[in-house]
Design a protein around this motif. Structure first.
Motif, PDB file in Angstrom:
ATOM      1  N   GLN A 132     -10.886  -6.718   8.953  1.00 17.01           N
ATOM      2  CA  GLN A 132      -9.507  -6.406   8.560  1.00 17.01           C
ATOM      3  C   GLN A 132      -8.968  -5.158   9.222  1.00 17.01           C
ATOM      4  OE1 GLN A 132      -7.670  -6.797   5.129  1.00 17.01           O
ATOM      5  NE2 GLN A 132      -8.041  -8.955   5.185  1.00 17.01           N
ATOM      6  N   GLY A 133      -9.835  -4.201   9.390  1.00 18.75           N
ATOM      7  CA  GLY A 133      -9.371  -2.931   9.920  1.00 18.75           C
ATOM      8  C   GLY A 133      -8.821  -3.041  11.328  1.00 18.75           C
ATOM      9  N   SER A 134      -9.218  -4.096  12.027  1.00 21.77           N
ATOM     10  CA  SER A 134      -8.759  -4.232  13.408  1.00 21.77           C
ATOM     11  C   SER A 134      -7.379  -4.861  13.500  1.00 21.77           C
ATOM     12  CB  SER A 134      -9.751  -5.093  14.191  1.00 21.77           C
ATOM     13  OG  SER A 134      -9.750  -6.381  13.626  1.00 21.77           O
ATOM     14  N   ASN A 135      -6.760  -5.014  12.363  1.00 18.72           N
ATOM     15  CA  ASN A 135      -5.455  -5.659  12.296  1.00 18.72           C
ATOM     16  C   ASN A 135      -4.356  -4.689  12.740  1.00 18.72           C
ATOM     17  OD1 ASN A 135      -3.636  -7.545  11.719  1.00 18.72           O
ATOM     18  ND2 ASN A 135      -4.167  -7.760   9.565  1.00 18.72           N
ATOM     19  N   ASN A 136      -4.226  -4.544  14.049  1.00 22.18           N
ATOM     20  CA  ASN A 136      -3.254  -3.553  14.527  1.00 22.18           C
ATOM     21  C   ASN A 136      -1.895  -4.174  14.789  1.00 22.18           C
ATOM     22  OD1 ASN A 136      -5.003  -1.349  14.611  1.00 22.18           O
ATOM     23  ND2 ASN A 136      -5.916  -2.158  16.478  1.00 22.18           N
ATOM     24  N   GLU A 137      -0.880  -3.621  14.111  1.00 22.52           N
ATOM     25  CA  GLU A 137       0.469  -4.135  14.371  1.00 22.52           C
ATOM     26  C   GLU A 137       1.374  -2.975  14.693  1.00 22.52           C
ATOM     27  OE1 GLU A 137       2.117  -7.233  11.839  1.00 22.52           O
ATOM     28  OE2 GLU A 137       0.140  -7.415  11.024  1.00 22.52           O
TER      29      GLU A 137
ATOM     30  N   ARG B  68       4.272  -3.162   7.073  1.00 25.57           N
ATOM     31  CA  ARG B  68       3.032  -3.609   7.721  1.00 25.57           C
ATOM     32  C   ARG B  68       2.135  -2.413   8.032  1.00 25.57           C
ATOM     33  NH1 ARG B  68       6.485  -7.351  10.446  1.00 25.57           N
ATOM     34  NH2 ARG B  68       6.694  -5.990  12.247  1.00 25.57           N
ATOM     35  N   LEU B  69       2.763  -1.328   8.453  1.00 24.41           N
ATOM     36  CA  LEU B  69       2.010  -0.135   8.802  1.00 24.41           C
ATOM     37  C   LEU B  69       1.270   0.411   7.572  1.00 24.41           C
ATOM     38  CD1 LEU B  69       1.905   1.505  11.447  1.00 24.41           C
ATOM     39  CD2 LEU B  69       3.614   3.027  10.493  1.00 24.41           C
ATOM     40  N   LEU B  70       1.962   0.451   6.460  1.00 26.86           N
ATOM     41  CA  LEU B  70       1.353   0.935   5.228  1.00 26.86           C
ATOM     42  C   LEU B  70       0.242   0.004   4.750  1.00 26.86           C
ATOM     43  CD1 LEU B  70       4.629   2.132   3.563  1.00 26.86           C
ATOM     44  CD2 LEU B  70       2.644   3.591   3.877  1.00 26.86           C
ATOM     45  N   SER B  71       0.476  -1.295   4.903  1.00 20.62           N
ATOM     46  CA  SER B  71      -0.556  -2.261   4.506  1.00 20.62           C
ATOM     47  C   SER B  71      -1.818  -2.030   5.310  1.00 20.62           C
ATOM     48  CB  SER B  71      -0.108  -3.689   4.793  1.00 20.62           C
ATOM     49  OG  SER B  71       1.055  -3.944   4.143  1.00 20.62           O
ATOM     50  N   ASN B  72      -1.623  -1.821   6.602  1.00 23.01           N
ATOM     51  CA  ASN B  72      -2.797  -1.644   7.464  1.00 23.01           C
ATOM     52  C   ASN B  72      -3.616  -0.418   7.092  1.00 23.01           C
ATOM     53  OD1 ASN B  72      -2.257  -3.949   8.821  1.00 23.01           O
ATOM     54  ND2 ASN B  72      -1.191  -2.973  10.516  1.00 23.01           N
ATOM     55  N   LEU B  73      -2.928   0.610   6.568  1.00 23.55           N
ATOM     56  CA  LEU B  73      -3.664   1.810   6.160  1.00 23.55           C
ATOM     57  C   LEU B  73      -4.668   1.469   5.067  1.00 23.55           C
ATOM     58  CD1 LEU B  73      -0.810   4.498   6.100  1.00 23.55           C
ATOM     59  CD2 LEU B  73      -2.630   4.259   7.778  1.00 23.55           C
ATOM     60  N   LEU B  74      -4.288   0.561   4.186  1.00 27.72           N
ATOM     61  CA  LEU B  74      -5.226   0.148   3.132  1.00 27.72           C
ATOM     62  C   LEU B  74      -6.256  -0.826   3.688  1.00 27.72           C
ATOM     63  CD1 LEU B  74      -4.483  -0.666  -0.524  1.00 27.72           C
ATOM     64  CD2 LEU B  74      -5.852  -2.264   0.774  1.00 27.72           C
ATOM     65  N   LEU B  75      -5.777  -1.757   4.506  1.00 26.23           N
ATOM     66  CA  LEU B  75      -6.689  -2.780   5.029  1.00 26.23           C
ATOM     67  C   LEU B  75      -7.804  -2.165   5.871  1.00 26.23           C
ATOM     68  CD1 LEU B  75      -4.043  -5.495   5.961  1.00 26.23           C
ATOM     69  CD2 LEU B  75      -5.600  -5.500   4.021  1.00 26.23           C
ATOM     70  N   GLN B  76      -7.514  -1.021   6.499  1.00 27.47           N
ATOM     71  CA  GLN B  76      -8.557  -0.346   7.292  1.00 27.47           C
ATOM     72  C   GLN B  76      -9.692   0.165   6.402  1.00 27.47           C
ATOM     73  OE1 GLN B  76      -6.260   2.614   9.280  1.00 27.47           O
ATOM     74  NE2 GLN B  76      -5.434   1.153  10.768  1.00 27.47           N
ATOM     75  N   LYS B  77      -9.395   0.301   5.114  1.00 27.15           N
ATOM     76  CA  LYS B  77     -10.404   0.858   4.215  1.00 27.15           C
ATOM     77  C   LYS B  77     -11.214  -0.223   3.510  1.00 27.15           C
ATOM     78  CE  LYS B  77      -8.014   5.206   3.356  1.00 27.15           C
ATOM     79  NZ  LYS B  77      -8.909   6.021   4.179  1.00 27.15           N
ATOM     80  N   ILE B  78     -10.920  -1.476   3.800  1.00 28.73           N
ATOM     81  CA  ILE B  78     -11.690  -2.529   3.126  1.00 28.73           C
ATOM     82  C   ILE B  78     -12.280  -3.521   4.134  1.00 28.73           C
ATOM     83  CG2 ILE B  78     -10.313  -2.408   1.018  1.00 28.73           C
ATOM     84  CD1 ILE B  78      -8.957  -5.005   1.844  1.00 28.73           C
ATOM     85  N   GLU B  79     -13.304  -4.200   3.678  1.00 28.76           N
ATOM     86  CA  GLU B  79     -13.841  -5.285   4.485  1.00 28.76           C
ATOM     87  C   GLU B  79     -14.140  -6.438   3.536  1.00 28.76           C
ATOM     88  OE1 GLU B  79     -16.673  -4.032   7.381  1.00 28.76           O
ATOM     89  OE2 GLU B  79     -17.491  -6.055   7.527  1.00 28.76           O
TER      90      GLU B  79
END
Lengths: 319, 465
Positions: free
Chosen positions: A314-319, A287-298
């Protein structure tokens, strides 16, 4: 059956089976023991041909669902939306973020690390109406192209799927070995390896496909990490040259440049991010790795109802 | 340690040749010990072997202590320490914060401690408990002699016995040593069974379990995208996957053991033909359920303290069984669900309510209950399991293909009820093939199996416990 008869039956069965799969066995030997033998032997190739044909036939009958669209939307809906928004480019860059129209398609390529990230990334993208083709395959890389040739597979995939908008790559953990007799990290090795990385980036560039290239997270084995650092430098340089997003991971997965199996959350609790083998990821790591990518897209949602439902970026998806 | 690797196959063939060329049982046993540890180091790692060796030394010491003191307290203390050791390795990730604070307090820097659960530890711990109890049972008053006490080499061979090392079945000490101490001669009549067990094991694991796993994973990953029938097929698929994965492993382990002259205890007996949950647990992972019965349920009081307490003991036993699989709420729920199921069966039996006149209906109900419980076994988090259950309400449309697949699943379930003699039928068929043709047929079958298998063979599910 007498003992000698039993043992000889076992031995003959084993020899016949190994002969039938000799190409796979030789590739396995090369990949595991970095020892390349008899791969060009025509006799062995001929013997192995029927089993190879049978494998291909079985693969066509039972394709791995992960190689198909992750969740294929209703074709009519997809066509309608694509026709409606055909004038809108599906990807654009804004303030360092990649703006993506929904129903864009992501292709995942890479090794078992990519499979690990895919556990979480695929479903998160899908929730944003982004389609995913997950082609990650364990034990693969760019060093042993006879075992698995990513540039070739990618080219075929891109030719067959004209709708791919972005590629996510994680490669390297299976790569820090000599290429034939060319020593790892020598000038010649670097040149060959960089060329293979470039081929992937070129294939994407030629089709206006955006690339996200993950930095390989450090592993428990310190000797391997030295080599992974070298590979990461190549990926970062090439990503920079081809305007790809290079997603840094080691500030989280190896703070102070040292592998860590877990990280501390904001509430002080520790969460394990690496599995017991010291290489792969736990669901939290994924999940942590996914979020690194998701922070770069909208993701821009074209349907009003969905816009209402998905007001959180998407970038606000903090887990 | 992968039974499907080329390395294992070659090492095992070499070992078999050496093993049967030795005529003296003492040296044969020594060869088993050397091979066990060679496999653990070569195909596992040195750490696993070291933990096992130290553990074996401790168990040997405890056994000597029990044999000399003859006290029940020493037996209980030894078992408690063995269980504590298992809990330490198994649940270390959950208690490591506590250890890190202690280490910090006594002046060590804040380096993270990482202790991994060694492969096989659950199963050799269970085996060692049966050994300690057996040694205790072998005591003779007013005599220093204990007929059950074994030498260290023998004990080390038992705890590292390669066919059962990764995932059992739990081979009790008395069962193992009765065979270990007897001269071993090649049993020609076993060859048919060995080859059929090998083929069954390979087919179940790499074809059925593998394909079922591929099918179900996609649905389990994202249940809200699938309709109710697909979700149902996913849990049926997982029932099939876990059964074929584990019973396939046991088939292989039994074949390897037979090849060196040992018989393993039965671990599965057509579990999905069970008429009720009690019947299911007498057919599924038999060695574990009888271990829990003899070492938890009966010592707690069994059925000797009245109906009410019997049900409480059932619940405790199943709760412990769940927690043994993993210290998550989900595993506890899985265990307690089975415990509650057994209690319902007990109540029905007490009220003399029986569905024996509807055998297929009883079997279907049992299978569906067991299958439902797997939802908690599969997911690590309760929220994920609940999400899966909630997804049944989603409005994803059902296609005719889904209905056909569901009907097919029921047809397979129905046919499976009649496959009880499949193994003996295949053995008879195999025996009819002339010896000279056997390698060709075996190779042909293996080539087809390996050619049609999906890419990669995941680890055995139970190796993680």
């Amino acid at each position: 059956m007498k003992l000698w008869n039993f043992l000889s039956t076992l031995l003959i069965t084993l020899i016949l089976t190994l002969l039938a799969f000799n190409q796979s066995v030789l590739k396995y030997i090369e990949q595991t023991y970095h020892w390349s033998i008899l791969q060009e032997n025509t006799f062995l190739q001929t013997i192995g041909y029927p089993a190879q044909r049978l494998s291909s036939f079985a693969e066509s009958l039972f394709p791995n669902p992960s190689t198909l669209l992750y969740n294929e939307p209703n074709e009519n809906i997809l066509q309608d939306i694509q026709e409606e928004h055909q004038e809108i480019p599906r990807l654009s860059l804004e303030d360092g973020k990649l703006i993506i129209q929904d129903y864009a398609t992501f292709l995942f390529i890479g090794d078992s690390m990519m499979q690990g990230i895919s556990m979480s990334l695929a479903s998160k993208l899908k929730k944003q109406n982004i389609q995913v083709i997950d082609m990650a395959k364990q034990s693969t890389g760019l060093t042993y192209q006879k075992f698995f040739n990513w540039p070739e597979v990618l080219e075929n995939t891109l030719n067959e799927n004209s709708n791919i908008d972005a590629i996510v790559v994680v490669l390297g953990a299976n790569d820090p070995w000599n290429i034939g007799k060319i020593k790892f990290a020598s000038l010649e090795w670097d040149s060959i390896y960089s060329q293979r990385v470039q081929t992937i980036l070129e294939l994407a560039k030629a089709r206006n496909i955006f690339v996200f290239w993950y930095e390989v997270p450090m592993v428990r084995n310190k000797q391997l990490n030295e080599k992974i650092r070298h590979l990461n430098q190549i990926y970062e340089t090439e990503s920079f040259l081809y305007n790809a997003f290079f997603i840094k991971t080691n500030f989280l997965f190896a703070p102070n440049d040292e592998y860590t199996p877990e990280i501390e959350k904001e509430d002080g609790k520790k969460v394990r991010i690496r599995s017991n083998d010291g290489i792969h990821f736990t669901p939290a790591g994924s999940r942590l790795l996914s979020n690194l990518l998701l922070q770069k897209i909208e993701v821009i949602h074209n349907e009003t109802e969905e816009q209402e439902d998905n007001t959180m970026p998407q970038g606000s998806n903090n887990e | 340690m992968n039974f499907f690797s080329i390395e294992f196959t070659l090492l095992f063939l070499l070992f078999l040749t050496v093993y049967w060329s030795i005529k003296n049982i003492k040296y044969q046993n020594m060869a088993i010990l050397v091979f066990n540890y060679t496999l653990i180091v070569v195909l596992g790692n040195f750490y696993i072997a070291l933990v096992l060796l130290i553990y074996s030394i401790c168990i040997h010491f405890f056994a000597l202590w029990i044999a000399t003191s003859k006290k029940r307290f020493i037996l209980l203390l030894s078992i408690a320490l063995a269980v504590l050791n298992l809990c330490f390795f198994k649940y270390f990730p959950s208690i490591k914060n506590f250890f890190e604070i202690i280490f910090k307090d006594i002046g060590f820097n804040d380096n993270q401690i990482e202790i991994l659960m060694p492969l096989g530890i659950s199963f050799y711990t269970f085996a060692s408990i049966t050994y300690l109890k057996w040694v205790y049972d072998g005591r003779i008053q007013n005599s220093v002699f204990n007929k059950n006490l074994q030498s260290f080499e023998y004990l080390a061979s038992y705890l590292s016995f390669f066919p059962t090392f990764i995932s059992g079945p739990i081979m009790r000490a008395e069962y193992f040593f009765a065979q270990f101490e007897k001269p071993r001669i090649w049993q020609p009549q076993n060859t048919g069974l060995i080859f059929i067990l090998l083929l069954f094991g390979i087919f179940k694991k790499i074809i059925i379990a593998n394909y079922a796993g591929i099918y179900t994973t996609e649905i389990f990953k994202d249940p809200y995208s699938f309709n109710a029938i697909e979700l149902l097929l996913a849990i049926y698929g997982y029932s099939l996957q876990i059964y074929c994965d584990f019973s396939g492993y046991v088939n292989l382990a039994s074949a390897f053991a037979l090849m060196i002259g040992f018989t393993l205890p039965p671990n599965f007996n057509m579990p999905y033909t069970a008429k009720n949950l009690k019947d299911f647990w007498s057919r599924w992972h038999i060695s574990l359920s009888t271990f829990i019965r003899d070492f938890i349920y009966i010592p707690l009081g069994g059925n000797k303290k009245g109906f009410f307490y019997t049900q409480i003991f059932v619940l405790i036993s199943f709760g412990i069984s769940g927690i043994w699989h993993g210290n998550t709420l989900n595993f506890l729920i899985w265990g307690l669900l089975h415990g509650c199921g057994i209690i319902i069966v007990n109540i029905l039996q007490r009220l003399k309510i029986s569905f024996s006149f509807l055998p297929l209906f009883s079997k279907l109900i049992t299978f569906n209950f067991v299958t439902f419980c797997w939802i908690f076994f599969y997911y690590p988090d309760l929220s994920q399991s609940l999400d899966f259950i909630k997804a049944f309400k989603s409005n994803v449309p059902i296609s005719p293909e889904n209905i056909i697949l569901l009907c097919l699943a029921f047809v397979i379930f129905f046919i499976y009820q009649f496959s009880i003699h499949l193994e003996s039928f295949c053995i008879t068929l195999f025996k009819k093939i002339p010896n000279t043709m056997k390698p060709l047929w075996l190779a042909l079958l293996l080539i087809v199996i390996f050619a049609i298998m999906p890419s990669g063979i995941p680890n055995f599910i139970y190796a993680g416990f």
